[in-house]
Design an enzyme around this catalytic site. Structure first.
Site, PDB file in Angstrom:
ATOM      1  N   ASP A 142       3.882   2.110   7.954  1.00  0.00           N
ATOM      2  CA  ASP A 142       2.894   1.172   7.426  1.00  0.00           C
ATOM      3  C   ASP A 142       3.515  -0.016   6.713  1.00  0.00           C
ATOM      4  OD1 ASP A 142       3.764   2.950   5.410  1.00  0.00           O
ATOM      5  OD2 ASP A 142       1.971   2.594   4.219  1.00  0.00           O
TER       6      ASP A 142
ATOM      7  N   GLU B  40       2.710   5.487   3.820  1.00  0.00           N
ATOM      8  CA  GLU B  40       3.508   5.815   2.635  1.00  0.00           C
ATOM      9  C   GLU B  40       3.028   5.022   1.435  1.00  0.00           C
ATOM     10  OE1 GLU B  40       6.188   5.721  -0.532  1.00  0.00           O
ATOM     11  OE2 GLU B  40       5.893   3.938   0.708  1.00  0.00           O
ATOM     12  N   GLU B  41       2.571   3.787   1.685  1.00  0.00           N
ATOM     13  CA  GLU B  41       2.206   2.900   0.583  1.00  0.00           C
ATOM     14  C   GLU B  41       0.961   3.366  -0.163  1.00  0.00           C
ATOM     15  OE1 GLU B  41       4.067   0.755  -0.541  1.00  0.00           O
ATOM     16  OE2 GLU B  41       5.406   0.135   1.061  1.00  0.00           O
TER      17      GLU B  41
ATOM     18  N   HIS C 195       8.368  -5.438  -2.097  1.00  0.00           N
ATOM     19  CA  HIS C 195       6.940  -5.769  -2.213  1.00  0.00           C
ATOM     20  C   HIS C 195       6.717  -7.258  -2.459  1.00  0.00           C
ATOM     21  CE1 HIS C 195       5.146  -1.488  -2.891  1.00  0.00           C
ATOM     22  NE2 HIS C 195       6.225  -1.458  -2.133  1.00  0.00           N
TER      23      HIS C 195
END
Length: 381
Positions: free
Chosen positions: A82, A138-139, A362
């Site tokens: 993702d 995962e996020e 990020h």
């Protein structure tokens, strides 16, 4: 058994293929639980390698199994599919097509490294068996639990994963035993006072003033109540209140994140948030509700697997390229859920040339030095 007749690739051919793979994943970034095209591209690559797999469809993971010796030890390699919400600002020719998603955490590189390792191991099979795990989300949402429930760890004795970072230069790999990432929790504080006219504050209970008081008070939980030797963070990332400049807000909301590495510190902060909410509510004659939601557990590498990872890293980048972690990262990782089931090790792979300015994960400007791709493939092999 896998097809071992594939033509060996030169170093340059492998590098070019890995770069092309990674750029495709980067350009076609997809959000958590919606990694459909990403999964299709992974499966096409696995088909080329002759490695069988299962895929549960949108929102699920891909579990590929390279069984060379039934009954022999089996290890797993994990990558995340993702991307993050947001608009990439790298200006790269391969920047994300969907301007609402971006691979600002490098997951496209992780997929590529594990596929690169699979290609190497399909040409030169190991003495044991390998499971390649490509997980969703995962996020957000802990997608690892979906693939675990789907049987990803069946008969697996150990699992390994890594993460690119600008904290280290390309050619450096951080390997550490024990705690490497923090526990993450989220909290929300809802304040209900009494609305009123901005000209007559004595008739109201101002939720904005109470929110401001709480914001300052909460910061003392870490700075004045936690041992400085125990890493911990409380961040308030959202504040919502009010409808107009001349209206005293009746309600306010604070939302934030808690990061800890020790259970007793975590519990103290949880208790402290509730204590402060109750006390400030009494002080200001307001109703305050504190809701805390548990997030990812800490990633705790196990000793034997860490030593195996360290030897693999030395074989890949040499002793000089091995980095020691001075303290756990306050970030979080859902690789922790795998380590709750089987032993394993999570490493960090330097992905920044020495002349690049470090950019945090990020950030919409995050990118990697693609020279890390064959390094990661060799490490996982």
């Amino acid at each position: 058994m896998t097809d071992t007749t594939a033509k060996p690739l030169s170093a340059a051919e492998e590098r070019d293929h890995l770069i092309a793979l990674r750029r495709w994943f980067h350009q076609h970034a997809e959000l958590s639980f919606h990694e459909v095209e990403t999964a299709r591209h992974i499966m096409a690559e696995l088909d080329q390698l002759g490695i069988p797999y299962t895929y549960g469809g949108e929102g699920e993971g891909i579990i590929a199994r390279q069984i060379e010796r039934p009954g022999a030890p089996t290890v797993a390699l994990r990558a995340e599919m993702d991307a993050l919400p947001g608009q990439e600002t790298t200006g790269a020719s391969y920047a994300a097509v969907d301007r609402g998603a971006m691979h600002a955490c490098g997951h496209g590189a992780h997929i590529t490294m594990v596929l690169g390792a699979a290609a190497r191991l399909s040409r030169s099979p190991p003495n044991g068996n390998v499971v390649y795990v490509f997980q969703p989300a995962e996020e957000v949402g802990g997608g690892s639990r979906r693939v675990i429930n789907a049987g990803a760890l069946d008969n697996v004795e150990a699992i390994y994963a890594g993460h690119v970072t600008h904290e280290y230069a390309t050619g450096q790999i951080m390997v550490a035993n024990g705690v490497v990432t923090s526990q993450s929790d989220r909290f929300e504080v809802r304040i209900v006072g009494k609305g009123g006219h901005g000209a007559r504050p004595h008739e109201a209970i101002d939720a904005v003033v109470i929110a401001g008081f709480l914001i300052s008070a909460i910061q003392t939980l870490v700075s004045r109540e936690i041992n400085p030797m125990h890493p911990s963070v409380v961040t308030i990332g959202q504040v919502q209140a009010g409808t107009a400049a001349n209206v005293i807000a009746e309600e306010a909301m604070l939302a934030g994140s808690i990061r800890t590495t020790r259970d007793e510190v975590r519990q103290h902060i949880h208790d402290g948030l509730r204590r402060m909410g109750e006390a400030v509510g009494l002080l200001h004659n307001a109703d305050i509700n504190v809701d805390i939601v548990s997030g990812y557990p800490p990633v705790v590498n196990t000793p034997k697997e860490t030593e195996i990872a360290r030897r693999a890293a030395i074989n890949t980048v040499g002793e000089h390229g091995i980095m020691v972690m001075e303290h756990p990262s306050m970030g979080s990782e859902d690789f922790s859920y795998y380590l709750n089931e089987v032993p394993g090790c999570f490493v960090r792979l330097g992905a920044r040339p020495v002349d690049w300015e470090p950019i945090p994960l990020h950030s919409p400007g995050f990118d990697i030095d693609e020279s890390v791709l064959p390094i990661g493939a060799a490490y996982f092999e």
